[in-house]
Design an enzyme around this catalytic site. Structure first.
Site, PDB file in Angstrom:
ATOM      1  CE  LYS A 112      -3.271  -2.943   0.290  1.00 56.60           C
ATOM      2  NZ  LYS A 112      -3.954  -3.333  -0.950  1.00 56.60           N
ATOM      3  CE  LYS A 122     -11.160  -4.176  -3.127  1.00 57.93           C
ATOM      4  NZ  LYS A 122      -9.818  -4.315  -3.685  1.00 57.93           N
TER       5      LYS A 122
END
Ligand code: MG
Length: 368
Positions: free
Chosen positions: A165, A265
């Site tokens: 991230k 997702k």
């Protein structure tokens, strides 16, 4: 076969470590999970899960799943769960949008359909690769030293795929990408996930500075417009996940060359039925995929694994699994678990894993 009862459970899934995204502007400590049990007049029972990654990450809301199911339940009771497209249309008519609320019902229907057919969901969907899928770790926004520590921790558990991230600070992001690339081992899959944390100028500054490394970057900017605007001006392969919500998004990304990779997702896009259409658009246009649940327990991870198994091995980079990040296990170690950094498709019919009902507490709602 008819759906006769829908029972809803709510469970808090605490994260093992507090988790920051998008350059530290978003913090997460507990996920609000909804589990759904569908019962049928023929005795088959299916399970679904919907666990958004909190309510600040993307437009999804744990309590909203329960409210959505309350609204949709009268339209679903009495339908044949094996006819997943009929159930999908009923949900879309009863409640336009709110895709994350539909995912758990869709998942439970596929679970029942698989059990009725005697096949794992992936086989029933016409895929069913048994090649174990690498699990992508999640390396929260940190310093270079902390990034190294977290990657080492996952490597010790066998992980070869890592979602690092980044975002929010151009100099720090460039430094972290260069450092992690320096640590890369043969076979490693590294994805640098910005989680929308760059403006267009920030994105251009980082992507140009690391162009020599040929890295993969995920969701560099807030919107598809932003990602499309910078696409012709850099050479870095881009994955889109948070802005990939509908088949129309998928079609636009493919047609306009906005990105080279889809991060699908399952809960975000409304379940397997809708995700399968995105998979097909991707395959038709030479776009590779990552697959993930969004968040949740082994049930949600297993759903993602079934979709991943319907993607040709060469086009599926990795699955992301949440189960290793949470401290509650609703299925007592059953179902696909990390084996040397990979998940193996379960051979049982349907989803292949059900929760321990006593681990879910008392139902919060029941419709019949
Ligand atoms: Mg992402």
């Amino acid at each position: 076969m008819k759906i006769t009862r829908i029972t809803v459970y709510q469970v808090d899934l605490p994260l093992e470590h507090p988790y920051w995204l998008s350059g530290g502007r978003l913090k997460f400590e507990t996920l609000d999970a909804t589990f759904v049990k569908l019962e049928t007049d023929e005795g088959l029972v299916g399970w679904g899960e919907g666990t958004p990654w909190g309510h600040t990450y993307v437009p999804a809301h744990g309590p909203g799943i329960r409210a959505g199911i309350e609204t949709m339940a009268p339209f679903i009771i009495g339908l044949d769960p094996r006819r997943v497209l009929d159930v999908e249309r009923a949900m879309d008519l009863a409640l336009p949008g709110h895709l994350y609320a539909k995912g758990p019902i869709d998942m439970a229907c596929w679970d029942i359909a698989g059990q009725a057919a005697g096949l794992p969901i992936a086989d029933l969907m016409g895929g069913g690769s048994r090649t174990p899928r690498p699990i992508a770790s999640s390396v929260g926004a940190k310093t270079i030293e902390e990034t190294r520590e977290v990657i080492a921790r996952y490597r010790a558990r066998g992980y070869i795929a890592h979602s690092v991230k980044i975002g929010g600070d151009v100099a720090r992001d460039i430094a972290r990408i260069r450092d992690v690339e320096g640590l890369k081992q043969p076979g490693d899959i590294m994805l640098y996930d910005v989680n929308r944390g760059w403006t267009r100028p920030q994105a251009m500054a980082v992507l140009r500075a690391v162009e020599d490394l040929n890295v993969m970057v995920e969701q560099p900017c807030e919107t598809l417009d932003d990602i499309a605007a910078i696409a012709p001006r850099h050479a870095t392969p881009v994955s889109v996940d948070e802005s990939l919500v509908t088949p129309q998004d998928a079609a636009r990304i493919a047609r306009d060359g906005v990105a080279e990779i889809f991060g699908i997702k399952l809960n975000r896009v409304g379940g397997l039925t809708k995700a399968a259409r995105m998979r097909d658009i991707a395959l038709a246009h030479g776009i590779d995929m990552f697959v993930m649940a969004t968040g949740g327990s082994v049930l949600a991870d297993t759903e993602a694994l079934h979709l991943a198994a319907t993607i040709p091995d060469a086009n599926c980079h990795a699955v992301w699994a949440c189960q290793d990040m949470i401290t509650v296990d609703v299925a007592s170690g059953r179902g696909p678990r990390n084996i040397d950094g990979h998940l193996h498709l379960p051979e049982a019919p349907g989803l292949g894993v059900h929760p321990d009902e006593e681990a879910l507490g008392n139902p919060v709602a029941s419709y019949q």
